[in-house]
Design an enzyme around this catalytic site. Structure first.
Site, PDB file in Angstrom:
ATOM      1  CG  LEU A  19      11.302  27.794 100.755  1.00 53.78           C
ATOM      2  CD1 LEU A  19      12.786  28.124 100.674  1.00 53.78           C
ATOM      3  CD2 LEU A  19      11.064  26.673 101.765  1.00 53.78           C
ATOM      4  CG  ASP A  38       5.746  38.393  96.870  1.00 51.43           C
ATOM      5  OD1 ASP A  38       6.325  37.335  97.161  1.00 51.43           O
ATOM      6  OD2 ASP A  38       5.730  38.861  95.717  1.00 51.43           O
ATOM      7  CG  ASP A  73      12.659  47.087  97.015  1.00 47.66           C
ATOM      8  OD1 ASP A  73      13.149  46.120  97.632  1.00 47.66           O
ATOM      9  OD2 ASP A  73      13.229  47.635  96.056  1.00 47.66           O
ATOM     10  CG  ASN A 100      11.504  33.379 102.058  1.00 50.96           C
ATOM     11  OD1 ASN A 100      12.104  32.304 102.020  1.00 50.96           O
ATOM     12  ND2 ASN A 100      10.586  33.708 101.159  1.00 50.96           N
ATOM     13  CE1 TYR A 171      19.992  32.394  96.347  1.00 53.81           C
ATOM     14  CE2 TYR A 171      21.354  30.422  96.195  1.00 53.81           C
ATOM     15  CZ  TYR A 171      20.216  31.054  96.642  1.00 53.81           C
ATOM     16  OH  TYR A 171      19.305  30.363  97.399  1.00 53.81           O
ATOM     17  CE  LYS A 175      19.707  33.012  99.757  1.00 52.22           C
ATOM     18  NZ  LYS A 175      18.610  33.577 100.572  1.00 52.22           N
ATOM     19  CB  THR A 205      10.966  27.652  95.409  1.00 50.01           C
ATOM     20  OG1 THR A 205      12.328  27.942  95.052  1.00 50.01           O
ATOM     21  CG2 THR A 205      10.920  27.075  96.823  1.00 50.01           C
TER      22      THR A 205
END
Length: 303
Positions: A19, A38, A73, A100, A171, A175, A205
């Site tokens: 994404l 990244d 990071d 993201n 997770y 989220k 992904t």
């Protein structure tokens, strides 16, 4: 013809693949200058080979766009601060932040150890908070100096954050926390010209290909690929552009060709007796309210 992000400087975290890469390329195609962040790690957050951020930068440049790579990071204060510094030193300003970055360490709750809990919450939730704080501090300083600010933040939650997901307690909690963080940030930062929204995307992904291998399989040649990450990016670009003026504190689901505004927690059936309930009375009232309420949506993986 100028794109809707023409001249804007955009940061996208976790933009080496999936994404994030799709978002970075989509912003560049609409005229933005992009900071491609990244860390270059595996699905479990362990260090990997050379970061793919430089490759995405090369892709953008090959298409005539401008971009720089950032390998810090973002779940550390220095990494987040250097992310903003990179945008400002490279392009002179910052207009949009797309949070993201993330990874998975899936376990059923009884098998989920503290390290896996902390690691996922750190990258997803702290990895949203720290870049948001650093970017907001820069925008606030700009606003206080009398310079106009039309800033945009696009956070990334998930259906797991909205409904929960079996085997993903860490997770799902992270989220869900991003949803709350978005609402608070939108309320606090609007005075400085900052809009903050959040998406809950569904796409194929590295993070989803194992969990949804069958339902997210690539389509036949020539067919619409409903699970391509590129389907999510147009909404993200619009939210990150001037064109979304006035939209803040909202939650969107995006999957394939579908966009949904999620309406969140709203009061449903209610009863007020004007005095304290006994446990039996409270139970009787709750049962009646539940009978009149909309049924709860099922947790992912529970059916």
């Amino acid at each position: 013809m100028a794109g809707i992000a023409e001249g804007r400087v955009v940061i996208v975290t976790g933009a080496g693949r999936g994404l994030g890469r799709a978002h970075a390329l989509a912003f560049a195609a609409e005229g933005a200058k992009v900071v491609v962040n990244d860390l270059g790690v595996g699905l479990d957050g362990a260090p990997g080979p050379q970061s793919p951020a430089a490759q995405v930068v090369r892709e953008i440049e090959a298409l005539g766009g401008e971009a720089v790579a950032h390998g810090g990071d973002v779940a550390t204060p220095e990494g987040a601060a250097s992310l903003v510094r990179t945008a400002v030193s490279s392009f002179g300003r910052l207009d949009t932040l797309v949070n993201n970055a993330g990874f998975l360490r899936d376990r059923m709750l009884v098998n989920l150890d503290e390290e896996d809990w902390d690691a996922v919450v750190r990258v997803h939730l702290k990895g949203h908070f720290l870049p948001l704080r650093s970017a907001a501090a820069w925008w606030r300083a700009e606003a206080k100096a009398g310079r106009p600010v039309a800033a945009r933040v696009v956070n990334t939650s998930s259906g797991a954050g909205l409904l929960g997901s079996v085997g993903q307690g860490n997770y799902s909690a992270a989220k869900a926390g991003i949803l709350g963080l978005t609402l608070v940030a939108a309320a606090e930062m609007g005075r400085y010209g900052i809009q903050v929204n959040v998406i809950a995307p569904a796409a194929r992904t590295r993070m989803t290909e194992q969990a949804f291998a069958e339902s997210m399989a690539a389509p036949a040649a020539g067919a619409f690929d409903a699970m391509a990450p590129e389907n999510v990016s147009p909404l993200v670009v619009w939210l990150g552009a001037d064109a979304s003026a006035g939209v803040t504190g909202r939650v969107f689901e995006a999957e394939g060709g579908r966009i949904t505004v999620m309406e969140g927690w709203r009061p449903g059936p209610s009863a007020d007796r004007g005095a304290r309930w006994t446990p039996a009375e409270a139970g009787e009232a709750a049962a009646k309210l539940l009978a009149a309420a909309e049924p709860a949506q099922p947790v992912y993986g529970s059916r």
